[in-house]
Scaffold this motif. Structure first.
Motif, PDB file in Angstrom:
ATOM      1  N   LEU A  35     -30.941  28.098  79.546  1.00  0.00           N
ATOM      2  CA  LEU A  35     -29.485  27.961  79.449  1.00  0.00           C
ATOM      3  C   LEU A  35     -29.112  26.514  79.153  1.00  0.00           C
ATOM      4  CD1 LEU A  35     -28.708  30.226  82.527  1.00  0.00           C
ATOM      5  CD2 LEU A  35     -28.553  30.835  80.107  1.00  0.00           C
ATOM      6  N   THR A  36     -28.264  26.339  78.162  1.00  0.00           N
ATOM      7  CA  THR A  36     -27.866  24.987  77.747  1.00  0.00           C
ATOM      8  C   THR A  36     -26.363  24.837  77.937  1.00  0.00           C
ATOM      9  OG1 THR A  36     -27.481  25.740  75.502  1.00  0.00           O
ATOM     10  CG2 THR A  36     -29.661  24.847  75.976  1.00  0.00           C
ATOM     11  N   PHE A  37     -25.879  23.621  77.748  1.00  0.00           N
ATOM     12  CA  PHE A  37     -24.457  23.382  77.944  1.00  0.00           C
ATOM     13  C   PHE A  37     -23.651  23.692  76.679  1.00  0.00           C
ATOM     14  CE2 PHE A  37     -20.663  20.812  78.516  1.00  0.00           C
ATOM     15  CZ  PHE A  37     -20.269  21.281  79.759  1.00  0.00           C
ATOM     16  N   THR A  38     -24.231  23.363  75.520  1.00  0.00           N
ATOM     17  CA  THR A  38     -23.507  23.658  74.272  1.00  0.00           C
ATOM     18  C   THR A  38     -24.383  24.473  73.336  1.00  0.00           C
ATOM     19  OG1 THR A  38     -24.333  21.682  73.194  1.00  0.00           O
ATOM     20  CG2 THR A  38     -22.218  21.464  74.326  1.00  0.00           C
ATOM     21  N   ARG A  39     -23.713  25.126  72.398  1.00  0.00           N
ATOM     22  CA  ARG A  39     -24.399  25.918  71.394  1.00  0.00           C
ATOM     23  C   ARG A  39     -25.267  24.997  70.538  1.00  0.00           C
ATOM     24  NH1 ARG A  39     -22.079  27.589  66.664  1.00  0.00           N
ATOM     25  NH2 ARG A  39     -23.354  29.192  65.712  1.00  0.00           N
ATOM     26  N   GLN A  40     -24.694  23.800  70.256  1.00  0.00           N
ATOM     27  CA  GLN A  40     -25.413  22.862  69.404  1.00  0.00           C
ATOM     28  C   GLN A  40     -26.735  22.442  70.047  1.00  0.00           C
ATOM     29  OE1 GLN A  40     -24.546  22.057  66.234  1.00  0.00           O
ATOM     30  NE2 GLN A  40     -26.586  21.115  66.224  1.00  0.00           N
ATOM     31  N   SER A  41     -26.733  22.211  71.364  1.00  0.00           N
ATOM     32  CA  SER A  41     -27.999  21.764  71.959  1.00  0.00           C
ATOM     33  C   SER A  41     -29.020  22.898  71.960  1.00  0.00           C
ATOM     34  CB  SER A  41     -27.806  21.126  73.334  1.00  0.00           C
ATOM     35  OG  SER A  41     -27.396  22.075  74.248  1.00  0.00           O
ATOM     36  N   ALA A  42     -28.560  24.149  72.046  1.00  0.00           N
ATOM     37  CA  ALA A  42     -29.499  25.277  71.942  1.00  0.00           C
ATOM     38  C   ALA A  42     -30.108  25.301  70.535  1.00  0.00           C
ATOM     39  CB  ALA A  42     -28.770  26.585  72.229  1.00  0.00           C
TER      40      ALA A  42
END
Ligand SMILES: Nc1ncnc2c1ncn2[C@@H]1O[C@H](COP(=O)(O)OP(=O)(O)OP(=O)(O)O)[C@@H](O)[C@H]1O
Length: 451
Positions: free
Chosen positions: A52-59
């Protein structure tokens, strides 16, 4: 390339683990490599790890990085890696047919406005604050719906209108997911390993979701974060999930990473000096890996217009000197980016820097960072979405908690720079006379001579 400590984390067998680490110390790097290692060397099936990440971009960035490490496209594609909301929504969709459609931002604002107008409070500032209040209300678990006053009445009406239209807002996803986990957890997919990035910006409902997922899957959990970079308090996030991790997971191993691989020495020193002014934090070390001194300091300008032109000039100068350097211009609010954006359009239209708010700069890095509009009692915060504590036209003094969050935001912005960090402030701005942000002095930044 990796330090012994990083390698130990990357290669360790899944177990309850927390990583507290400073900016640029490789948190996201070791998290990504740790997942890749499990896939490649321990042959954990991709679908059995939930990241689980904080933003879509970091995923997306993490997936990209895994592909570069030679992981098969199929494995990367099969890995459930994304934001809490996206992964919760995916699992809910598979479990519960006919779940409501999610309101778009505009639709949600219109619905809240319609609910507020019934009580005679439909102006846009109030609607924005009500939307934030709605998010904060749903940031805890179980959700406490007992809210008094006009605010409570509007939010109740909004909930009724939403239910009648068979719609959810974004925050309802986590509420429904927590509820489904509690009531039908055994019907949801199980995992062998749960991993969470940026744990300092999670909120109590997300801690509950992690706890319920871990309980239901009987799997270990691995979290990384930095309490000094917790910047979403206005939405109900709190670093205490990270700080109390050891209490919730008694057997957890705790690692600290303290070498900053991103920034040159003077930038790291300035950041350390600044954050030492916060009292509610876990004491930790940070030292630069780089032996280069780097450059940092402040530039004072007579006006906002002069600041914008000055920054554009510095960007052009840097481009001449090193055309490959990546440059970012960061500000506390979106509005404060506009003048510099216009000025750069006129000067470096083919080599524009990136323009971001402090919040949007999180997790990123650039060779050269300009922080613009760094003034004390920032007047633009009075009407900013994130300015929960400021309801007046001019920004009043912040309370201790809000003050520490503002300082953390400045710290996040400063620590995005690899080699050069300039902090700019106008002596006059739209609201009148302005003073340089006290954070520049706390960080020990020297004022540069004009020109
Ligand atoms: N052992 C290492 N040697 C050299 N560079 C490294 C090492 N570990 C990490 N880096 C680099 O340091 C930079 C920061 O790493 P990363 O973004 O993972 O840190 P972070 O702790 O997640 O940062 P932040 O919390 O500030 O966003 C990246 O450019 C990364 O490639």
């Amino acid at each position: 390339m990796y330090t012994e400590q990083q390698r130990e984390i990357i290669e360790h067998t899944p177990s309850n683990t927390s990583i507290y680490a400073s900016p640029g110390s490789g948190k996201t790097t070791v998290l990504t490599e740790h997942i890749a290692w499990q896939l490649k060397h321990r042959h954990v099936p991709a679908g059995r790890m939930l990241a689980l990440t904080f933003t879509r971009q970091s995923a997306l960035d993490m997936k990209q990085r895994m592909r570069k490490r030679g992981l098969a496209d199929g494995d990367v594609g099969a890995l459930p890696l994304g934001t809490f909301h996206s992964q919760a929504f995916r699992m809910l969709l598979a479990h519960t047919p006919n779940i409501p459609v999610i309101l778009g931002q505009l639709e949600q604002r219109q619905l809240m406005r319609a609910a507020a107008q019934k009580f005679g409070v439909g102006d846009m500032d109030t609607v924005r604050r009500l939307l934030l209040a709605n998010t904060r209300k749903k940031s805890v678990w179980p959700v406490d719906s007992a809210m008094g006053g006009v605010e409570g009445a509007v939010l109740t009406r909004y909930e009724h209108m939403k239910a009648r239209a068979h719609r959810w807002d974004f925050d309802d996803i986590l509420v429904a997911f927590a509820q489904t986990l509690e009531e039908h957890g055994a019907e949801l997919p199980a995992f062998d390993y749960l991993l969470v990035d940026e744990y300092q910006d999670t909120n109590p409902i997300q801690w509950a979701i992690v706890r319920l997922l871990v309980h239901q899957s009987r799997c270990p959990v691995f979290v990384v974060g930095d309490d000094d970079q917790s910047i979403y308090g206005f939405r109900g996030a709190s670093p205490s999930g990270l700080l109390d991790f050891q209490l919730s997971y008694h057997d957890a191993r705790c690692h600290r990473l303290s070498t900053n691989f991103r920034s040159d020495r003077s930038i790291v020193l300035a950041a350390v000096r600044l954050i030492a002014h916060n009292r509610h934090r876990m004491e930790k070390q940070m030292q630069a890996f780089s032996a280069a001194p780097g450059r940092c300091g402040t530039h004072l300008w007579p006006s906002e217009a002069a600041e914008a032109v000055g920054v554009a000039g510095l960007v052009r100068q840097a481009r001449r000197y090193d055309s490959g350097a990546d440059v970012a211009i960061l500000a506390r609010t979106r509005r404060q980016l506009l003048a510099a954006w216009r000025a750069c359009q006129g000067v470096v239209p083919d080599a524009m820097p990136q323009f971001r708010t402090f919040h949007d700069a999180k997790g990123k890095e650039w060779d050269i960072v300009h922080i613009v509009g760094a003034v004390a009692q920032n007047p633009y915060l009075a009407n900013d979405d994130t300015s929960l504590f400021r309801r007046k036209k001019s920004a009043p003094a912040l309370d201790g908690q809000a003050e520490e969050e503002e300082r953390r935001l400045f710290y996040v912005a400063m620590t995005r720079a690899r080699h050069v960090l300039w902090v700019h402030a106008p002596k006059r701005c739209a609201a009148g006379k302005a003073r340089l942000s006290p954070y520049a002095a706390e960080a020990g930044l020297r004022t540069m001579e004009p020109g």
